[in-house]
Design a protein around this motif. Structure first.
Motif, PDB file in Angstrom:
ATOM      1  N   GLU A   1      -2.348   9.690  58.043  1.00  0.00           N
ATOM      2  CA  GLU A   1      -3.241  10.239  57.386  1.00  0.00           C
ATOM      3  C   GLU A   1      -3.444   9.884  55.949  1.00  0.00           C
ATOM      4  N   ASN A   2      -4.807  10.914  55.126  1.00  0.00           N
ATOM      5  CA  ASN A   2      -5.066  10.381  54.536  1.00  0.00           C
ATOM      6  C   ASN A   2      -4.145  10.920  53.541  1.00  0.00           C
ATOM      7  N   PRO A   3      -4.045   9.919  52.324  1.00  0.00           N
ATOM      8  CA  PRO A   3      -2.063   9.697  51.798  1.00  0.00           C
ATOM      9  C   PRO A   3      -2.123  11.284  50.791  1.00  0.00           C
TER      10      PRO A   3
ATOM     11  N   THR B   1     -15.005   3.821  38.325  1.00  0.00           N
ATOM     12  CA  THR B   1     -13.803   2.632  38.508  1.00  0.00           C
ATOM     13  C   THR B   1     -13.206   1.867  37.999  1.00  0.00           C
ATOM     14  N   TRP B   2     -11.993   1.383  38.088  1.00  0.00           N
ATOM     15  CA  TRP B   2     -11.083   0.364  38.576  1.00  0.00           C
ATOM     16  C   TRP B   2     -11.598  -0.913  37.946  1.00  0.00           C
ATOM     17  N   LEU B   3     -12.071  -1.730  37.449  1.00  0.00           N
ATOM     18  CA  LEU B   3     -12.950  -3.292  37.437  1.00  0.00           C
ATOM     19  C   LEU B   3     -12.181  -3.490  36.572  1.00  0.00           C
TER      20      LEU B   3
ATOM     21  N   THR C   1      -9.768   1.723  43.558  1.00  0.00           N
ATOM     22  CA  THR C   1      -9.237   3.019  42.392  1.00  0.00           C
ATOM     23  C   THR C   1     -10.481   3.910  41.210  1.00  0.00           C
ATOM     24  N   CYS C   2      -9.675   4.481  40.926  1.00  0.00           N
ATOM     25  CA  CYS C   2     -10.078   4.851  39.621  1.00  0.00           C
ATOM     26  C   CYS C   2      -9.476   4.861  38.182  1.00  0.00           C
ATOM     27  N   LYS C   3     -10.058   4.407  37.542  1.00  0.00           N
ATOM     28  CA  LYS C   3     -10.441   4.388  35.724  1.00  0.00           C
ATOM     29  C   LYS C   3     -10.199   5.427  34.964  1.00  0.00           C
TER      30      LYS C   3
END
Ligand SMILES: Cc1cc2nc3c(=O)[nH]c(=O)nc-3n(C[C@H](O)[C@H](O)[C@H](O)COP(=O)(O)OP(=O)(O)OC[C@H]3O[C@@H](n4cnc5c(N)ncnc54)[C@H](O)[C@@H]3O)c2cc1C
Ligand code: SF4
Lengths: 519, 188
Positions: free
Chosen positions: A493-495, A62-64, A81-83
């Protein structure tokens, strides 16, 4: 894995971010023989590090880095979001519906709406349709191009049965980028129920094990993980020519670039453009319109949870392989504009405990949690409208561990969104009521944003948008944006399918221009 | 990262397990050995057998018992042994190793709780204890305790078994042949 290494002095194409947008774009360019260096802030996980444990995986990808919440965002954690190499495609649930034709013409369809910056996209559905098709084949989307749909799990069967009782008809196991059978060197879905923890069998598409290794095989691509881009630099003519980044050891490096594509996920993309201000561009790169960071959209997202009369075992199976589409169209008689999707979603006991009732405790609440295996749940997505005041800005004082001003994420709900949400929750509840649910719970304002859009939007008017119809910034010829920041409006919609389609379209455009010697 | 204020209140933080200087939980056992009235009281009863493994560095005996009792009152599952709730205390203890202010916060709120019930928390009745907790709802300490109890309790495999969450499934081949679609109570 190829060992291709480019010199930092060689002016390559630099792609920032290795997620849905960056991973796809980088591979599409490398396949065409264009030299690409992809800089990714996160670490490259080995497949052996991906396990069936949500809390552990959350900690791994995870983006922390700190982000400041403002307005109606989740305190301390405005977006999810993710990192990591692969970006948020490690975490995502792979739901891949196409946007609808009218959603690309949101302004002409919906008409003027106060306190919005609603506009039509600078391209139409027909322009993107071939790239939707290419994206679906690339990602292996079920229910398209002869790829069979996934079987429905228990949570889907509940959704479907309830939906039929209330009169819905467009119900299926969704278009998901998940292999029902082995395909493209990846395994078939085993219905493990851990989509958001990274898919151990790689049935779920993620750039980590598709686009990135494929790009590496071309010999035209180098991935540099744990490299955080801090700044995009430009020459005297105002064209970008290098990126500065901090590598894994914290050393500041510079990579020369012939052109640069930013795909850091909408919040980070805007932040990087703003953080790259210079004497020539004092308000940030590509920001002569003052639109960088503005028009931030994230969808209305809410959960409905039913305590059902029998066991559901919601944790078994692919997360979002279940959808009701009847409410997705344009129907102002409902009292709002924008569409709604209802999708299956599971949660682990910890998440239900935290959010079924965000301050809940005591014997009754514990009894509800003890009936975890009776819970059915759906996630509702609704279109939200762009507003200039919903925006990403730089914090005036606080910096992160890289020494960069942290982003401030500001979002307030438009009244149209509030009406849409109230309607959607009533309809969602009716699905579980129809099956005799013993209790129904709304999960509202508990989710951080997972769909981040609009912060460098496309448009035909350079005064009200940042990029043109190819994702090229109006201001700087060789600077591109390649992620959800581009969305002119959000659709419901999911993007990600749309992000991937736009990246494929952009790659083709760039390659053509390179061939013509224009870039 | 966990509920101790350092990170997102949202989800799935990985329970921190930083090494901490620890004292033996013997102190707590010693407290038991003094014959305090605590151990005849509900809902938390401390049997030496259950507590042998516990190892606290920052939480003292009295606070440990109060916190375990509060954890059970917050999320009371009658089927669960006290040891599961003592694990919550253990996790709080780990948080304290990294967050010095937490000790003061929790000691103050334990004192406040005890005052609400006339001084001796462990001697109070369950309804008295519940209304005391109600009186601290909304406080920083309550937020911390609720979140930390959830993150400890609902990540515990014993609790998973109780509520019917089956945890990691890949080693069993997922659910494709093990009931992902076995629902039997819907109308055909
Ligand atoms: C739980 C969850 C479920 C989701 N489910 C779905 C779904 O079912 N369907 C769907 O369509 N979408 C879903 N999404 C959203 C989807 O993940 C995103 O739309 C998609 O990943 C966005 O792609 P991207 O390339 O813009 O960003 P990302 O995939 O997030 O990739 C951006 C990358 O850029 C890197 N980066 C950022 N800034 C820098 C910098 N300065 N220097 C170097 N690297 C940088 C980041 O580390 C990251 O790896 C979900 C999201 C979440 C959180
Ligand atoms: S349910 Fe299917 S797609 Fe999701 S993680 Fe498991 S195997 Fe992968």
């Amino acid at each position: 894995m190829s060992e291709k290494r480019f010199s930092t002095e060689q002016a390559v194409v630099v792609v920032i971010g290795s997620g849905a947008g960056g991973g796809v774009l980088a591979n599409a360019l490398a396949q065409r023989g264009i030299d690409v260096v992809c800089l990714e802030a996160g670490r490259r996980l080995a497949m052996s590090e991906i396990i069936n444990d949500e809390a552990t995986m959350f900690g791994k990808f995870t983006w922390l880095d700190p982000r400041e919440s403002s307005g109606q965002t989740i305190p301390g954690f405005p977006a999810w979001t993710c990192k990591t190499v692969g970006g948020t495609t490690l975490h995502w649930t792979a739901s891949c519906p196409r946007m609808q034709a009218h959603e690309f013409k949101a302004r002409s369809t919906y008409g003027p709406i106060a306190d919005t910056t609603l506009e039509d996209w600078p391209l139409e559905f027909d322009d993107i349709a071939p790239y939707y098709s290419a994206a679906e084949q690339l990602m292996g989307v079920t229910g398209t191009h002869g790829i069979e749909r996934l079987p429905g799990n228990n949570n889907y069967k509940v959704l479907e049965a309830g939906a039929r009782k209330v009169g819905y008809r467009q119900i299926d196991t969704n278009n998901v980028a998940i292999n029902p059978v082995p395909r493209d060197g990846r395994g078939a879905c085993l219905q493990t129920g851990f989509c958001t923890s990274g898919c151990v069998v790689q049935a779920k598409w993620s750039t980590l094990y598709t686009e990135i290794p494929k790009a590496e095989q071309t010999g035209h691509f180098e991935l540099r993980p744990e490299c955080m881009v801090t700044r995009i630099a430009h020459d005297d003519a105002g064209r970008v020519n290098a990126v500065q980044y901090l590598d894994a050891s914290g050393e500041l490096r510079e990579q020369k670039a012939r052109f640069i594509c930013v795909a850091g996920n909408a919040i980070e993309t805007a932040r990087l453009l703003l953080n790259s201000s210079s004497d020539r561009f004092p308000s940030g790169l590509a920001n002569s319109s003052d639109q960088v960071g503005r028009n931030y959209m994230r969808h209305m997202i809410a959960g409905v949870v039913g305590r059902m009369p029998g066991e559901v075992n919601i944790h078994r199976g692919a997360h979002q392989a279940g959808i009701i589409k009847d409410e997705r169209g344009y129907d102002p008689s409902r009292g709002f504009v924008g569409g709604i999707l209802m999708l299956t979603v599971p949660f682990a006991p910890e998440i239900f405990a935290k959010f079924l009732q965000p301050t809940g405790w005591g014997p009754e609440y514990a009894d509800l949690l003890a009936h975890y295996n009776h819970l059915a749940a759906m996630l509702i997505h609704g279109e939200d409208l762009p507003q200039a005041s919903n925006r990403i800005t730089l914090h005036a004082q606080t910096t992160d561990a890289y020494g960069l001003p942290i982003p401030v994420v500001h979002y307030e709900e438009h009244p149209n969104t509030a009406r849409l949400r109230d309607y959607a929750l009533t309809r969602g509840r009716s699905v579980y009521e129809a099956l005799g649910a013993e209790d129904i719970y709304d999960m509202v304002n508990v989710f951080p944003a997972t769909h981040n859009m609009g912060t460098a939007r496309m448009g035909s008017d350079r005064n009200t948008s940042v990029c043109n119809r190819w994702g090229q910034t109006h201001d700087i010829d060789n600077l591109f944006v390649s992620d959800g920041s581009l969305f002119t409006s959000a659709g419901c919609e999911n993007p990600t399918l749309t992000i991937v389609a736009l990246a494929l379209r952009q790659a083709e455009h760039i390659a053509d221009r390179v061939k013509r010697g224009e870039l | 990262m966990t509920a101790d204020g350092g990170g997102p209140p949202f989800p799935l933080s990985e329970a921190d397990q930083l090494p901490a200087e620890r004292r033996e939980f013997l102190k707590l056992l010693g407290f038991a050995a003094t014959g305090s009235a605590a151990f005849v009281l509900r809902p938390i009863s401390l049997g030496a057998a259950e507590s042998n493994d516990w190892d606290l560095g920052f939480v003292d005996a009295e606070l440990g018992l109060i916190l375990a009792s509060v954890a059970r009152l917050l999320f009371p599952h009658p089927e669960l042994k006290d040891s599961v709730y003592f694990q919550v205390v253990q996790d709080i203890d780990s948080d304290m190793a990294r967050r010095p202010a937490l000790g003061g916060l929790l000691r103050d709120s334990a004192t406040a709780l005890a005052e609400q019930v006339g001084g001796d928390w462990l001697a109070a009745s369950v309804p008295e204890q519940i209304s005391a907790i109600e009186s601290i709802e909304g406080s920083e300490a309550f937020f911390y305790l609720r979140n930390r109890t959830i993150e400890s309790l609902y990540r515990n495999t014993e609790v998973w078994r109780l509520v019917g969450y089956e945890g990691s499934s890949i080693e069993h081949g997922g659910y494709i042949n093990r009931g992902f679609d076995d629902i039997d109570w819907l109308d055909p």
